[in-house]
Design an enzyme around this catalytic site. Sequence first.
Site, PDB file in Angstrom:
ATOM      1  N   ASN A 211       0.756  -0.836   0.256  1.00 28.79           N
ATOM      2  CA  ASN A 211       0.140  -0.141   0.188  1.00 28.79           C
ATOM      3  C   ASN A 211       0.569   1.006   0.130  1.00 28.79           C
ATOM      4  O   ASN A 211       1.584   1.311  -0.216  1.00 28.79           O
ATOM      5  CB  ASN A 211      -0.947  -0.012   1.324  1.00 28.79           C
ATOM      6  N   ASP A 279      -3.963  -6.306   5.261  1.00 27.44           N
ATOM      7  CA  ASP A 279      -5.237  -7.337   5.861  1.00 27.44           C
ATOM      8  C   ASP A 279      -4.988  -8.317   5.156  1.00 27.44           C
ATOM      9  O   ASP A 279      -5.368  -9.324   6.216  1.00 27.44           O
ATOM     10  CB  ASP A 279      -6.580  -6.411   5.699  1.00 27.44           C
ATOM     11  N   LYS A 289       9.097 -17.620 -10.207  1.00 26.74           N
ATOM     12  CA  LYS A 289       8.311 -16.240 -10.135  1.00 26.74           C
ATOM     13  C   LYS A 289       6.976 -16.905 -11.226  1.00 26.74           C
ATOM     14  O   LYS A 289       7.611 -17.960 -12.757  1.00 26.74           O
ATOM     15  CB  LYS A 289       9.495 -15.529 -11.303  1.00 26.74           C
ATOM     16  N   ASP A 305      -4.588  -9.817  13.224  1.00 30.76           N
ATOM     17  CA  ASP A 305      -4.527  -8.393  13.450  1.00 30.76           C
ATOM     18  C   ASP A 305      -3.513  -7.639  14.997  1.00 30.76           C
ATOM     19  O   ASP A 305      -3.857  -8.127  16.204  1.00 30.76           O
ATOM     20  CB  ASP A 305      -5.572  -8.065  14.568  1.00 30.76           C
ATOM     21  N   PHE A 324      -3.702   3.403  14.793  1.00 30.04           N
ATOM     22  CA  PHE A 324      -4.599   5.154  13.853  1.00 30.04           C
ATOM     23  C   PHE A 324      -5.523   4.563  13.290  1.00 30.04           C
ATOM     24  O   PHE A 324      -6.111   3.246  13.002  1.00 30.04           O
ATOM     25  CB  PHE A 324      -3.456   4.692  12.897  1.00 30.04           C
TER      26      PHE A 324
HETATM   27  N1  CTP Z   1      -2.954  -2.804  12.828  1.00 29.93           N
HETATM   28  C1  CTP Z   1      -2.493  -3.709  12.532  1.00 29.93           C
HETATM   29  N2  CTP Z   1      -2.804  -5.504  12.010  1.00 29.93           N
HETATM   30  C2  CTP Z   1      -3.171  -5.652  11.303  1.00 29.93           C
HETATM   31  C3  CTP Z   1      -4.279  -4.001  10.203  1.00 29.93           C
HETATM   32  C4  CTP Z   1      -4.649  -3.334  11.521  1.00 29.93           C
HETATM   33  O1  CTP Z   1      -2.215  -4.086  13.998  1.00 29.93           O
HETATM   34  N3  CTP Z   1      -3.201  -6.593  10.608  1.00 29.93           N
HETATM   35  C5  CTP Z   1      -3.440  -1.600  13.231  1.00 29.93           C
HETATM   36  C6  CTP Z   1      -2.942  -0.501  12.106  1.00 29.93           C
HETATM   37  O2  CTP Z   1      -1.490  -0.622  12.464  1.00 29.93           O
HETATM   38  C7  CTP Z   1      -3.836   0.640  12.553  1.00 29.93           C
HETATM   39  C8  CTP Z   1      -4.832   0.108  12.852  1.00 29.93           C
HETATM   40  O3  CTP Z   1      -4.649  -1.690  13.641  1.00 29.93           O
HETATM   41  O4  CTP Z   1      -3.244   0.959  13.439  1.00 29.93           O
HETATM   42  C9  CTP Z   1      -6.253  -0.021  11.783  1.00 29.93           C
HETATM   43  O5  CTP Z   1      -5.828  -0.365  10.808  1.00 29.93           O
HETATM   44  P1  CTP Z   1      -6.927   0.108   9.793  1.00 29.93           P
HETATM   45  O6  CTP Z   1      -6.030  -0.887   8.159  1.00 29.93           O
HETATM   46  O7  CTP Z   1      -6.917   1.316   9.896  1.00 29.93           O
HETATM   47  O8  CTP Z   1      -8.031  -0.980  10.260  1.00 29.93           O
HETATM   48  P2  CTP Z   1      -8.781  -2.244   9.512  1.00 29.93           P
HETATM   49  O9  CTP Z   1      -8.602  -3.381  11.206  1.00 29.93           O
HETATM   50  O10 CTP Z   1      -7.502  -3.042   8.869  1.00 29.93           O
HETATM   51  O11 CTP Z   1      -9.766  -2.639   9.070  1.00 29.93           O
HETATM   52  P3  CTP Z   1     -10.708  -2.301   8.027  1.00 29.93           P
HETATM   53  O12 CTP Z   1     -10.145  -2.659   7.186  1.00 29.93           O
HETATM   54  O13 CTP Z   1     -12.071  -1.939   8.422  1.00 29.93           O
HETATM   55  O14 CTP Z   1     -10.081   0.034   8.355  1.00 29.93           O
END
Ligand code: CTP
Length: 399
Positions: A211, A279, A289, A305, A324
């Site tokens: 990303n 995610d 490859k 997560d 965040f």
């Molecule tokens: N985060 C994390 N580990 C993951 C995904 C997210 O630690 N696998 C943490 C990020 O560092 C951030 C928070 O969770 O502090 C929210 O991340 P975000 O990507 O905004 O949210 P998601 O949990 O991915 O939810 P959504 O996709 O529904 O926005």
Amino acid sequence: MKNLKKKKILLIICGGIAAYKSLETIRILKKNGCEIKTILTKSAKEFVTPLSISSLSQGKVYDDLFSVENEIEMDHIALSRWADLILVEPATANTISKLAKGSSEDLASTVILASNKPIFLVPAMNVRMWEHASTKENLEILRKYSYKIIGPEVGEMACGEYGEGKMTEPVSVVKTIDSYLFTISKNSKLKALVTAGPTNEYIDPVRFITNKSSGKQGYELAKSLSRNGYQTTLISGPTNLKITDEIKIIKVETAEQMFKETQKNLPVDVAIFSAAVADFKIIKKKNFKIKKSDKFTIQLEKNVDILNYVSNHNSMRPKLVIGFAAETNNLEDNAIKKLKNKNCDMIIANDVSDRSIGFESDFNEVTIFYKNDEKEKLFLKNKSLISEEIVERINNQLN
Ligand code: CTP
């Protein structure tokens, strides 16, 4: 003010009418057990004398970069290393402008430029000079460089005008320094962990899903935490950013690696999860490859997560867990949901639909949502300043 005891203060006195107040500052610092060395700029000598300063401070007074005697005794680098803290008082508009440009044309500016210590500026000037856009811009730059600014106050000035620009009284200056030293010494017993940057989720050995996160905000947060005394570990996904030596940096690529390193580095007192963790990861990563001619589909599964894992840990949950939320719509609703669902103490939410802030940008504007339902907006600033403000909130929360 017991945090000042045995502290080495390098006092830089600049040429302004408020220079006489530095004598009182020296008196209070001495009374509280500080060791003081002083640099007088050329114009400061028009207002105070080296003799009065050295009599009060019982320390050396330096006044000329090219003095052979001084250079042999102590060079400008050694002088900046000697100090625990540098105090510039009064800081005139001219000095502020020179420092913002990184000038090194006299001993005072050279020592400051060469310093790796906290630097406090105590501005004093006419209200119009203080309000001038160029002074405001210079101060913004200096804040970005982590200079700490004390005052000025509103009041009647030596020139007879009334307004903002009057130097903060010495007793308040010294109190501010004392409380800064208190925070630093208390924080030095605390550990902080920050995750930052994107993660790469590999499809084959040379291709991955990622990303647009630059990692800038996370790196700035780690730097602010470290400047505030915390023993800081930064777990970073792939970025081109550099970090200071005081910070323990662990470089990772995938979410899985970030998770493992986070686990290894617990327990901590405060954890900030600023990483844009992917995610999903690829279920069956190819070991070779993929060729154009190959037929394939990519199947994804959820990554762990990391934030959720840490914030719900039975025995090692940090005292403060901060997440965040980068959102393109329904910022407030989504942030509050994340705060609750992820069991955070604070969620820092930013709107990433505006390309000039957030991802990749040097600037950010965020709203902090707290566990007690309060919220607070931190208006558009560079990411370094936003970090300072966030860490200030962390200091307060931990108190
Ligand atoms: N985060 C994390 N580990 C993951 C995904 C997210 O630690 N696998 C943490 C990020 O560092 C951030 C928070 O969770 O502090 C929210 O991340 P975000 O990507 O905004 O949210 P998601 O949990 O991915 O939810 P959504 O996709 O529904 O926005």
